[in-house]
Design a protein around this motif. Sequence first.
Motif, short mmCIF file in Angstrom:
data_model
loop_
_atom_site.label_atom_id
_atom_site.label_comp_id
_atom_site.label_asym_id
_atom_site.label_seq_id
_atom_site.Cartn_x
_atom_site.Cartn_y
_atom_site.Cartn_z
N MET A 140 0.86 -1.70 -0.32
CA MET A 140 0.02 0.33 0.23
C MET A 140 0.76 1.30 -0.26
SD MET A 140 -3.15 -0.34 2.43
CE MET A 140 -4.10 -1.71 1.69
N ASP A 141 0.29 2.42 -0.85
CA ASP A 141 1.39 3.58 -1.03
C ASP A 141 0.98 4.74 0.29
OD1 ASP A 141 3.63 3.69 -3.52
OD2 ASP A 141 3.08 4.94 -2.03
N ALA A 142 2.32 5.11 0.33
CA ALA A 142 1.07 6.16 1.13
C ALA A 142 0.59 7.46 0.58
CB ALA A 142 2.34 6.04 2.69
N PRO A 143 0.77 8.62 1.71
CA PRO A 143 0.26 10.27 1.06
C PRO A 143 -0.69 9.98 0.67
CG PRO A 143 2.46 10.41 2.41
CD PRO A 143 1.49 8.56 2.16
N THR A 183 -2.78 8.76 -1.63
CA THR A 183 -2.92 8.13 -2.52
C THR A 183 -3.91 7.62 -3.02
OG1 THR A 183 -1.74 6.34 -1.16
CG2 THR A 183 -0.58 8.00 -3.01
N GLU A 184 -4.12 5.69 -2.80
CA GLU A 184 -5.48 5.23 -2.86
C GLU A 184 -6.31 4.83 -2.05
OE1 GLU A 184 -1.86 2.45 -4.92
OE2 GLU A 184 -2.41 4.66 -3.81
N VAL A 194 1.44 -2.20 -4.39
CA VAL A 194 1.93 -0.64 -5.06
C VAL A 194 2.83 -0.07 -4.86
CG1 VAL A 194 1.38 1.14 -6.35
CG2 VAL A 194 -0.22 -1.41 -6.02
N PHE A 249 4.41 3.93 -5.79
CA PHE A 249 4.24 5.39 -6.08
C PHE A 249 5.02 5.96 -6.04
CE2 PHE A 249 -0.14 7.82 -5.58
CZ PHE A 249 0.24 8.13 -7.10
N THR A 250 4.76 6.83 -5.46
CA THR A 250 5.60 7.15 -4.71
C THR A 250 6.88 7.38 -3.91
OG1 THR A 250 3.84 7.74 -2.22
CG2 THR A 250 3.76 9.43 -4.17
N GLY A 251 6.54 5.99 -3.05
CA GLY A 251 7.90 6.02 -2.52
C GLY A 251 7.76 6.43 -1.15
N ARG A 252 7.05 6.59 -0.97
CA ARG A 252 7.07 7.10 0.85
C ARG A 252 7.12 6.03 2.08
NH1 ARG A 252 7.34 13.28 1.31
NH2 ARG A 252 7.12 14.01 -0.95
N THR A 253 6.02 4.73 1.48
CA THR A 253 5.56 3.71 1.99
C THR A 253 6.99 3.23 2.00
OG1 THR A 253 3.10 4.03 1.73
CG2 THR A 253 4.27 1.69 2.53
N ARG A 296 3.64 1.57 -10.23
CA ARG A 296 2.92 2.51 -11.21
C ARG A 296 3.18 3.99 -11.25
NH1 ARG A 296 -2.07 5.75 -8.37
NH2 ARG A 296 -1.87 6.87 -10.40
#
Lengths: 325, 178
Positions: free
Chosen positions: A1-4, A6-7, B104, B106-110, B135
């Motif tokens: 799961m991606d953070a801030p 986002t989804e 996923v 995405f931004t890479g922050r996780t 993505r």
Amino acid sequence: MDAPGTEVALPATALRGKDLLGIAELAPEEILLILDTAEAMKEISQRQIKKVPALRGRTVVNLFFEPSTRTRTSFEIAEKRLSADTLGVAVASSSVVKGETLVDTARNIEAMGPSMIVLRHASSGAPHLLSRICKSPIINAGDGLHEHPTQALLDAFTIRERKGRIAGLKVAIVGDLLHSRVLRSNVLLLTKLGADVWVCGPPTLIPMGLAAMGVTTTTSVDAAVEGADVVMMLRIQLERMEGGFFPSLREYFRVFGMTDARLRRAKPDVIVMHPGPINRGVEISSEVADGPYSVILDQVANGVAARMAVLYLLAGGGAHDEVVA
Amino acid sequence: MPVVMDADRISRALVRIAHEVVERNRGVENLAIIGVRSRGVPLARRIAAALKSISGDDVPVGALDITLYRDDLMRQTVGPQPLVRRTEIPFSLDDRVIVLVDDVLFTGRTTRAALDALVDFGRPRAIQLVVLVDRGHRELPIKADYVGKNIPTSRRESVHVRLSETDGTDEVSVESEA
């Protein structure tokens, strides 16, 4: 799961109030949210590095107007494990001795921009007073004879950890029912979560109206302990015993003290709890306090986790850290 | 709602990744897999199962909750706190190669938060990153070592990973925000 941003939407589960004043104000699902969060927090204390950055940049003021070792240390450790900056204000060293009122002390502390205030006070309702004056979340660390919500939360956490549930358990609470804020908070919490609560103590130490809280009141320890899943001993508060509530400590122990013999009436997997500090040979024998059924030290360890959960959940609320020039 | 990966493709991607992990690390010795909650955890378990059938060895699996390490945790002024779930890493990270798994990228922050969390548990010899979907749109210098599928997206779209363990079905879809 991606953070801030986002989804992922943030789960809406949260505490409704900005403060933790007492168990009375909490709905059952809020109590469960705190207990679930505490479970995650407990794991942090088992790591090599027992610290997470969650409350970085937050300042928590621990305002203790009553002596306390356990609760105060526990809050401070919880705050530090969440990376908050902590500040302890002890009465003896504060302006209170110069005659400043609680309200003025709180206003002055709040002007310095703390994120949260943890308050222990000898007067019932002191945290409620502060919560109306202060924008910062207030956490009640024990107010007079009223409530001690974090103690009840850590007790519930300990029970759930051992028993897997709270609903349907028989919980016997034995001791000084009159002077105990721990009792009030525990009765409120345990009945909200559906436990069968029995309270027991000398007739002189049973407050009026206790039955209205949905508990069974008895003066017979044997009846209270019979078939119990949890036996919770309350401290005989020697400092509040000038009134001659019972003839002697020895007699108290003989009639109400928890011993191995008495404990045999409980379920075979009973757990024995005590909020501490214990008076050995008054409300509990050493063989019980140090015995296999005792979870007294688990309670202490779980106190840190429960308080971390409360601090974390409230930190999202009245957040208003202002920079003080 | 275009489905970009179905159950078959997801399963083949994970088996292929497992083979790549074995190849790159010359076996599975000293390896551990840690999934990022929530959907990284079932993915981590599936990869561990694939590694077991390839190599015959069990690889320890852990679950990491990164909530308390999020960089936006205390930035919103008022609002409910995100739910914290339990981190379960029942093994030492010291000198192990950790394969970090997320659904996923995405931004890479996780991933940044996960890396910070992992070093609090010990000092791994290396950390490698598996994602089911990359993505794009990175905001931090982070790159995956193993990718199930690269899916070019616009920022306005959202990627949904559904797994049978958590959602009852295996499927990746891209939806455009209305």
